[in-house]
Design a protein around this motif. Sequence first.
Motif, PDB file in Angstrom:
ATOM      1  N   THR A  56       5.183  -7.913   6.882  1.00 17.45           N
ATOM      2  CA  THR A  56       3.970  -7.925   7.705  1.00 17.45           C
ATOM      3  C   THR A  56       4.106  -8.980   8.811  1.00 17.45           C
ATOM      4  O   THR A  56       4.894  -9.923   8.696  1.00 17.45           O
TER       5      THR A  56
ATOM      6  N   VAL B 261       5.310  -6.381  -3.451  1.00 18.47           N
ATOM      7  CA  VAL B 261       4.031  -5.677  -3.599  1.00 18.47           C
ATOM      8  C   VAL B 261       3.498  -5.866  -5.018  1.00 18.47           C
ATOM      9  O   VAL B 261       4.258  -5.906  -5.986  1.00 18.47           O
ATOM     10  N   GLY B 262       2.167  -5.968  -5.118  1.00 20.17           N
ATOM     11  CA  GLY B 262       1.530  -6.158  -6.425  1.00 20.17           C
ATOM     12  C   GLY B 262       1.249  -7.643  -6.629  1.00 20.17           C
ATOM     13  O   GLY B 262       1.113  -8.393  -5.673  1.00 20.17           O
TER      14      GLY B 262
ATOM     15  N   HIS C 218       6.650  -9.823   1.332  1.00 23.02           N
ATOM     16  CA  HIS C 218       5.944  -9.864   0.052  1.00 23.02           C
ATOM     17  C   HIS C 218       6.574  -8.932  -0.964  1.00 23.02           C
ATOM     18  O   HIS C 218       7.091  -7.890  -0.595  1.00 23.02           O
TER      19      HIS C 218
ATOM     20  N   LYS D  71       7.399  -5.676   1.258  1.00 20.65           N
ATOM     21  CA  LYS D  71       6.529  -5.311   2.389  1.00 20.65           C
ATOM     22  C   LYS D  71       6.733  -6.365   3.476  1.00 20.65           C
ATOM     23  O   LYS D  71       6.676  -7.565   3.175  1.00 20.65           O
TER      24      LYS D  71
ATOM     25  N   LYS E  82      12.101  -0.133  -0.910  1.00 19.07           N
ATOM     26  CA  LYS E  82      12.283  -0.134  -2.367  1.00 19.07           C
ATOM     27  C   LYS E  82      13.369  -1.138  -2.716  1.00 19.07           C
ATOM     28  O   LYS E  82      14.427  -1.162  -2.073  1.00 19.07           O
TER      29      LYS E  82
ATOM     30  N   GLU F  15       8.762  -3.091  -4.812  1.00 13.41           N
ATOM     31  CA  GLU F  15       8.728  -2.805  -3.378  1.00 13.41           C
ATOM     32  C   GLU F  15       8.533  -4.082  -2.566  1.00 13.41           C
ATOM     33  O   GLU F  15       7.778  -4.974  -2.960  1.00 13.41           O
TER      34      GLU F  15
ATOM     35  N   LEU G  80       1.194  -4.257   9.056  1.00 11.89           N
ATOM     36  CA  LEU G  80       2.324  -3.815   8.229  1.00 11.89           C
ATOM     37  C   LEU G  80       3.440  -3.284   9.133  1.00 11.89           C
ATOM     38  O   LEU G  80       3.227  -2.372   9.920  1.00 11.89           O
TER      39      LEU G  80
ATOM     40  N   GLU H 111       4.511 -13.716  -2.531  1.00 16.42           N
ATOM     41  CA  GLU H 111       5.312 -13.844  -1.318  1.00 16.42           C
ATOM     42  C   GLU H 111       6.726 -14.324  -1.628  1.00 16.42           C
ATOM     43  O   GLU H 111       6.929 -15.249  -2.406  1.00 16.42           O
TER      44      GLU H 111
ATOM     45  N   THR I 146       8.071  -1.110   4.714  1.00 20.80           N
ATOM     46  CA  THR I 146       8.170  -1.290   3.263  1.00 20.80           C
ATOM     47  C   THR I 146       9.584  -0.879   2.835  1.00 20.80           C
ATOM     48  O   THR I 146      10.261  -0.126   3.540  1.00 20.80           O
TER      49      THR I 146
END
Length: 233
Positions: A22, A33-34, A31, A20, A11, A18, A6, A38, A9
């Motif tokens: 990586t 998130v959740g 990505h 992310k 917002k 959110e 990671l 992607e 992150t």
Amino acid sequence: MIPWALLGTAKIPNDGGELKLTQRENDFSIHLVGVRGELMNSRMHSSELALAELGCAHIQGKENVKESAKKNAKVLVGGLGMGFTLAAALKAISVSSQVVVAELVPEVVEWNKGPLGECAGRPLDDNRVLVHLGDVAELFIMRQATYDAVLLDVDNGPEGFTQAGNNDLYSIESLQAIRDTLHSGGVLAIWSAWHDPKFTQQLKKAGFKVKTKTVRAHKGKGSRHTIYLARKI
Ligand SMILES: C[S@@+](CC[C@H](N)C(=O)[O-])C[C@H]1O[C@@H](n2cnc3c(N)ncnc32)[C@H](O)[C@@H]1O
């Protein structure tokens, strides 16, 4: 197998959730998130390059474009992601032309100034680039003929994915506003993970002449993506 690390992150504005970032060796992934999945992967970027190559072809091409317009073209890219579309747009235009890149998430711009920027050859360092931090939709409000090409890749297709508010971008009213911000003969190019004939009709209703091209995700292989090419007539 080496795990993904990671790197950051962020917002997404307007309660969009959110993002992310990586990395695994030389590969990067952004990505949502959740369960949303992607948004962008550095290994699969042929269709992001094609978005700019096809969307800017008329600028340097022979098709009724004035010499002054070729020299001083103005292109809008929304959004930045990993910078592949931006880099390809810079390749397609002259040294005196300009690209405005609109990016909703400030951290995405910061990530591109770090190691992520290597993926597309650090296009943000090019002095022809102007960054608009904010929603690309803000640039269509004035409805002033400004751009020779508008290259949109903010969702996975013509429906809100990054943030629900993006749904409005693909309405007839917004498409007409985008049409107004293009010079005559200018092209709106939109990246999509799928082909939707209803969206072609929507673009036609907004006053564009429309073609679609199928492009592959990775050097002639992988998933088939659609580029909508809508010309202001
Ligand atoms: C799929 S990525 C773009 C990939 C890019 N074509 C490339 O070559 O790497 C989508 C980007 O659009 C941004 N974005 C989403 N909605 C936006 C909006 N309304 N205005 C500006 N940027 C937006 C996202 O934060 C993300 O960076």
